[in-house]
Design a protein around this motif. Structure first.
Motif, mmCIF file in Angstrom:
data_model
loop_
_atom_site.group_PDB
_atom_site.id
_atom_site.type_symbol
_atom_site.label_atom_id
_atom_site.label_comp_id
_atom_site.label_asym_id
_atom_site.label_seq_id
_atom_site.Cartn_x
_atom_site.Cartn_y
_atom_site.Cartn_z
ATOM 1 N N SER A 1 -31.361 11.809 -23.955
ATOM 2 C CA SER A 1 -30.461 10.657 -23.970
ATOM 3 C C SER A 1 -29.433 10.735 -25.090
ATOM 4 O O SER A 1 -28.313 10.250 -24.946
ATOM 5 C CB SER A 1 -31.264 9.362 -24.123
ATOM 6 O OG SER A 1 -32.165 9.225 -23.062
ATOM 7 N N ASN B 1 -28.125 13.528 -26.710
ATOM 8 C CA ASN B 1 -27.179 14.650 -26.725
ATOM 9 C C ASN B 1 -26.146 14.510 -25.625
ATOM 10 O O ASN B 1 -26.447 14.022 -24.544
ATOM 11 C CB ASN B 1 -27.916 15.985 -26.515
ATOM 12 C CG ASN B 1 -28.677 16.407 -27.739
ATOM 13 O OD1 ASN B 1 -28.302 16.091 -28.851
ATOM 14 N ND2 ASN B 1 -29.759 17.127 -27.522
ATOM 15 N N LYS B 2 -24.960 14.968 -25.922
ATOM 16 C CA LYS B 2 -23.954 15.088 -24.877
ATOM 17 C C LYS B 2 -24.288 16.323 -24.069
ATOM 18 O O LYS B 2 -24.854 17.281 -24.588
ATOM 19 C CB LYS B 2 -22.567 15.211 -25.494
ATOM 20 C CG LYS B 2 -22.123 13.959 -26.203
ATOM 21 C CD LYS B 2 -20.761 14.145 -26.792
ATOM 22 C CE LYS B 2 -20.388 12.890 -27.558
ATOM 23 N NZ LYS B 2 -19.278 13.118 -28.471
ATOM 24 N N TRP B 3 -23.903 16.304 -22.800
ATOM 25 C CA TRP B 3 -24.211 17.418 -21.918
ATOM 26 C C TRP B 3 -23.684 18.712 -22.512
ATOM 27 O O TRP B 3 -22.550 18.822 -22.933
ATOM 28 C CB TRP B 3 -23.607 17.188 -20.533
ATOM 29 C CG TRP B 3 -24.016 18.239 -19.571
ATOM 30 C CD1 TRP B 3 -25.209 18.331 -18.938
ATOM 31 C CD2 TRP B 3 -23.256 19.359 -19.156
ATOM 32 N NE1 TRP B 3 -25.240 19.443 -18.142
ATOM 33 C CE2 TRP B 3 -24.050 20.092 -18.260
ATOM 34 C CE3 TRP B 3 -21.992 19.826 -19.452
ATOM 35 C CZ2 TRP B 3 -23.620 21.257 -17.648
ATOM 36 C CZ3 TRP B 3 -21.559 20.998 -18.847
ATOM 37 C CH2 TRP B 3 -22.366 21.693 -17.950
ATOM 38 N N HIS C 1 -29.652 17.491 -18.220
ATOM 39 C CA HIS C 1 -28.371 16.807 -18.424
ATOM 40 C C HIS C 1 -27.449 17.003 -17.219
ATOM 41 O O HIS C 1 -26.798 16.066 -16.762
ATOM 42 C CB HIS C 1 -27.657 17.349 -19.665
ATOM 43 C CG HIS C 1 -27.976 16.628 -20.922
ATOM 44 N ND1 HIS C 1 -27.477 15.389 -21.213
ATOM 45 C CD2 HIS C 1 -28.735 16.980 -21.977
ATOM 46 C CE1 HIS C 1 -27.912 15.019 -22.394
ATOM 47 N NE2 HIS C 1 -28.691 15.966 -22.875
ATOM 48 N N GLN C 2 -27.367 18.221 -16.748
ATOM 49 C CA GLN C 2 -26.496 18.535 -15.628
ATOM 50 C C GLN C 2 -26.865 17.704 -14.399
ATOM 51 O O GLN C 2 -25.990 17.159 -13.721
ATOM 52 C CB GLN C 2 -26.579 20.027 -15.319
ATOM 53 C CG GLN C 2 -25.660 20.484 -14.213
ATOM 54 C CD GLN C 2 -25.830 21.967 -13.935
ATOM 55 O OE1 GLN C 2 -26.897 22.533 -14.136
ATOM 56 N NE2 GLN C 2 -24.771 22.589 -13.463
ATOM 57 N N LEU D 1 -28.681 14.821 -14.340
ATOM 58 C CA LEU D 1 -28.475 13.392 -14.590
ATOM 59 C C LEU D 1 -26.994 13.027 -14.580
ATOM 60 O O LEU D 1 -26.626 11.935 -14.142
ATOM 61 C CB LEU D 1 -29.129 12.984 -15.912
ATOM 62 C CG LEU D 1 -30.656 13.024 -15.935
ATOM 63 C CD1 LEU D 1 -31.178 12.693 -17.320
ATOM 64 C CD2 LEU D 1 -31.259 12.080 -14.902
ATOM 65 N N ALA D 2 -26.133 13.923 -15.028
ATOM 66 C CA ALA D 2 -24.689 13.658 -15.036
ATOM 67 C C ALA D 2 -24.127 13.584 -13.615
ATOM 68 O O ALA D 2 -23.135 12.898 -13.376
ATOM 69 C CB ALA D 2 -23.965 14.733 -15.835
ATOM 70 N N SER D 3 -24.762 14.278 -12.689
ATOM 71 C CA SER D 3 -24.268 14.276 -11.308
ATOM 72 C C SER D 3 -24.800 13.102 -10.493
ATOM 73 O O SER D 3 -24.352 12.876 -9.373
ATOM 74 C CB SER D 3 -24.628 15.594 -10.620
ATOM 75 O OG SER D 3 -26.023 15.680 -10.400
ATOM 76 N N GLU D 4 -25.733 12.359 -11.038
ATOM 77 C CA GLU D 4 -26.337 11.229 -10.329
ATOM 78 C C GLU D 4 -25.988 9.931 -11.055
ATOM 79 O O GLU D 4 -26.347 9.744 -12.205
ATOM 80 C CB GLU D 4 -27.862 11.398 -10.260
ATOM 81 C CG GLU D 4 -28.325 12.670 -9.591
ATOM 82 C CD GLU D 4 -27.980 12.740 -8.111
ATOM 83 O OE1 GLU D 4 -27.719 11.685 -7.482
ATOM 84 O OE2 GLU D 4 -27.964 13.859 -7.573
ATOM 85 N N GLU D 5 -25.295 9.024 -10.390
ATOM 86 C CA GLU D 5 -24.793 7.810 -11.029
ATOM 87 C C GLU D 5 -25.866 6.781 -11.357
ATOM 88 O O GLU D 5 -25.792 6.109 -12.374
ATOM 89 C CB GLU D 5 -23.732 7.162 -10.148
ATOM 90 C CG GLU D 5 -22.474 7.978 -10.041
ATOM 91 C CD GLU D 5 -21.430 7.294 -9.183
ATOM 92 O OE1 GLU D 5 -21.514 6.068 -9.000
ATOM 93 O OE2 GLU D 5 -20.543 8.005 -8.700
ATOM 94 N N ARG E 1 -30.396 21.176 -21.139
ATOM 95 C CA ARG E 1 -29.056 21.311 -20.564
ATOM 96 C C ARG E 1 -29.089 21.150 -19.047
ATOM 97 O O ARG E 1 -28.226 20.500 -18.463
ATOM 98 C CB ARG E 1 -28.441 22.657 -20.941
ATOM 99 C CG ARG E 1 -27.985 22.726 -22.379
ATOM 100 C CD ARG E 1 -27.067 23.918 -22.642
ATOM 101 N NE ARG E 1 -27.536 25.175 -22.100
ATOM 102 C CZ ARG E 1 -28.306 26.050 -22.750
ATOM 103 N NH1 ARG E 1 -28.707 25.795 -23.994
ATOM 104 N NH2 ARG E 1 -28.671 27.185 -22.181
#
Length: 113
Positions: free
Chosen positions: A81, A83-85, A97-98, A100-104, A94
């Protein structure tokens, strides 16, 4: 439909072998699918990350839009939570993150034991 992913990992106290897994349940708490993975020897944090990653990949394949993800490993939840991707040196974090970033509408929460 909102689903819940609960993940965990375990390490055998004598042989140090580890396994990770989880369960996906619907909003009524009814079991949809469970999974596990034998990992050999690795750290608790790594074991927990594999359990989380495997669950996320299953959820993506099944096409779920709303997911509440629970982990009892506070260190991993903070690492994911906070860290930035792409900032983490850990490949598992990583990859998580990838996804979770693709799922809104996917939320990662800490659930103490």
């Amino acid at each position: 439909m909102c689903v819940f992913l609960n993940t965990d990992g375990a390490i055998h106290s004598v042989f140090s072998f580890s396994a990770a897994g989880g369960a996906i349940c619907n909003s009524k708490g009814e079991w949809i699918v469970g999974y596990n993975r034998f990992l050999g020897k690795c750290s608790v944090a790594t074991t927990e990350l594999w359990g989380l990653l495997d669950g996320l990949l299953i959820l993506q394949k099944q096409g779920y839009n709303e997911v509440i993800i629970s982990s009892d490993n506070l260190e991993n939840v903070i690492s994911i939570s906070g860290n930035k991707w792409g900032d983490s040196s850990n490949a598992l974090i990583r990859r998580i993150h990838q996804i979770l970033a693709s799922e809104e509408s996917w939320v990662l929460t800490y659930a103490p034991r």
